[in-house]
Enzyme design. Structure first.
Site, PDB file in Angstrom:
ATOM      1  CG  HIS A 173       8.340  -2.155  -4.770  1.00  0.00           C
ATOM      2  ND1 HIS A 173       8.549  -1.711  -5.980  1.00  0.00           N
ATOM      3  CD2 HIS A 173       9.525  -3.502  -5.304  1.00  0.00           C
ATOM      4  CE1 HIS A 173       9.436  -2.389  -7.046  1.00  0.00           C
ATOM      5  NE2 HIS A 173       9.527  -3.140  -6.301  1.00  0.00           N
TER       6      HIS A 173
ATOM      7  CB  SER B 210      -3.934  14.025  21.077  1.00  0.00           C
ATOM      8  OG  SER B 210      -5.551  13.899  20.545  1.00  0.00           O
TER       9      SER B 210
ATOM     10  CE  LYS C 246      -3.551  10.483  17.683  1.00  0.00           C
ATOM     11  NZ  LYS C 246      -3.343   9.768  16.049  1.00  0.00           N
TER      12      LYS C 246
ATOM     13  CD  GLU D  92       3.811  13.099  12.818  1.00  0.00           C
ATOM     14  OE1 GLU D  92       3.146  12.126  12.094  1.00  0.00           O
ATOM     15  OE2 GLU D  92       3.676  13.726  13.752  1.00  0.00           O
TER      16      GLU D  92
END
Ligand code: ARG
Length: 486
Positions: free
Chosen positions: A150, A271, A277, A284
């Site tokens: 979980h 970024s 970043k 992804e």
């Protein structure tokens, strides 16, 4: 070339609409090979003369170097190749190449040859990724980490155990694709448009020349079915789903909040505006491309489900979905392997997080079980210990005897035994005692790693044998072609 019964030619827009010539670049070489085998067989069965065969085969051989012109006006690669053969070999011989076959068996043949090669490539990539997982696991047999259910901390574990879990997941992907190959590697060639032919061809001979293990016997089935395509793309969809889950873990663990791992710079993106970043774009994209593959499967199944038996032109549309699926899975696996081998693991942080939570709660309960106390009772005692620790903001190991006494109220358990067990239970001791088969225990890691290395070796041999069998059939075919051409 085929429009003898029909009047007007297609307009440019219509031609572009019906043409598969751009998608067909992926099967051009298979189409040439299939045509060589078919021509050889026609000659061996005395259906065409040696001179015809020689002319056709020479022309086919020259096509290997051909840059196919997609603006040729042909509807597909089969038409284009045949027209080029007729041009090079002359109608008297070249016009005989398409005897006793149809584009319907031809396209099914080409797709099967392409998928079987893709399966072998993907199986090899899978083995490389599994090997990378096992080799990183080898270095992290002592790297403690929290295991989650979980997405809440559950038990103390080892990073090697996590990696080995994914090695097993990918092994099943390997086994599934390995099994799918058997249903793909069957020849439809010679099935004709749907009902076979009156010309005395030998389908077994062309199947053998092209390295197939078997035939799709029934000519209706051979030309109509794309179940092998759906199966292949379904297997890849499962594979991609598995890769997507690894990606999700790594995305999460590389956040500053987790800081369990750091991806090598070459797998991250900056970024355009925030200089600090380091985004996990590659991972992804694995999640995103997985959606694309599942979309491909849906497109294929939706195309097939309402199709009347026999070839329908709808089937042309599924080819690009197959090619894209193969390409995505191959690149994802190649990237995953390199990413694993360059991964930085923050062992200190993983250990710190594991030790700062009461992940030894179940281990304490299990030790009490070994004192003869029912698990339901020990579960309750340990639960109260966690509650006390939570309320007093100190770890279970720092609870005093009078606090521990509260945990045994209503039971016959001696609090001193509980106290003794608490002081002898650490994350490390709990991992030493975790001896059940396949568990996170230290000893199990060693056993599983050596077992998986053995399995990888067996799989490699199996795939190499398969590839060799196809290669030697094709080499033999090319040898026979050369003998006739000379
Ligand atoms: N271009 C077609 C395809 O890719 C080849 C088969 C065409 N057959 C036919 N009868 N129109 O599926």
């Amino acid at each position: 070339m085929y429009r003898s019964r029909l009047g007007n030619d297609l307009s440019d827009v219509t031609l572009d609409y019906v043409s598969s010539i751009n998608d067909d670049s992926e099967i051009a070489l298979y189409d040439i090979l299939g045509s060589k085998a078919h021509t050889l067989m026609l000659y061996q069965k005395n259906i065409i003369t040696k001179n015809d065969a020689k002319k056709i085969l020479s022309a086919l051989e020259n096509l290997k170097k051909e840059k196919f012109d997609s603006s040729s006006g042909a509807e597909d690669i089969h038409e284009l190749i045949e027209s080029l053969i007729i041009k090079k070999a002359g109608m008297a011989s070249g016009g005989k190449m398409h005897t006793a076959r149809s584009r319907n068996d031809q396209v099914a043949l080409d797709i099967r040859m392409k998928i079987r090669d893709d399966i072998n490539i993907i199986c090899n990539c899978l083995l490389d990724s599994i090997e990378a997982l096992v080799s990183v696991a080898k270095n992290h047999q002592k790297t403690i980490m929290p295991l989650y259910t979980h997405l809440q901390q559950a038990q103390a574990g080892l990073f090697s155990h996590y990696l080995l879990a994914h090695a097993d997941v990918l092994s099943r992907d390997f086994q599934r694709l390995y099994g799918t190959f058997e249903r793909v590697n069957q020849s439809p060639l010679g099935a004709g448009p749907i009902g076979g032919t009156s010309i005395p061809i030998d389908r077994h001979s062309t199947a053998k020349m092209l390295g197939f293990d078997d035939l799709v016997e029934n000519s209706i089935d051979a030309t109509s079915t794309r179940d092998f395509v759906a199966e292949y793309v379904a297997m890849i969809s499962i594979l991609m789903t598995n890769l997507s889950r690894i990606s999700e873990d790594f995305i999460l663990w590389s956040t500053s909040e987790f800081s369990f791992i750091e991806l090598a710079d070459e797998f991250t993106s900056p970024s355009s505006v925030m200089p600090q970043k380091k985004n996990p774009d590659v991972l992804e994209l694995t999640r995103g491309k997985t959606a694309e593959v599942i979309g491909n499967l849906t497109a294929i199944l939706t195309t097939i489900k309402g199709l009347a038996s026999g070839y329908g032109r709808d089937l042309q549309q599924i080819k690009s979905s197959i090619w894209a699926t193969s390409k995505i899975s191959i690149s994802t696996l190649l990237i995953l392997k390199s990413m694993l081998l360059t991964l930085k693991v923050n062992e200190k942080q993983m250990k710190k997080v594991t030790e700062s939570s009461n992940l030894i709660a179940l281990d304490i309960a299990e030790k009490l079980v070994q004192e003869g106390i029912p698990f339901r009772v020990t579960h309750k005692i340990s639960g109260i210990l966690v509650q006390l620790s939570h309320n007093s903001k100190k770890p279970i190991s720092k609870l005093t005897l009078s606090e521990i006494k509260k945990s045994v109220i209503g039971t016959k358990v001696d609090p001193k035994i509980v106290s003794k067990i608490i002081s002898s239970t650490t994350v490390v001791s709990s991992l030493k005692n975790r001896t059940s088969f396949g568990s996170s225990g230290y000893d199990e890691q060693k056993r599983m790693i050596s077992d998986r290395i053995q399995k990888i070796n067996n799989y490699r041999t199996a795939i190499t044998n398969r590839e060799n069998k196809i290669n030697s059939s094709i080499e033999n075919l090319e040898k026979q072609v050369k003998e006739i051409i000379q």
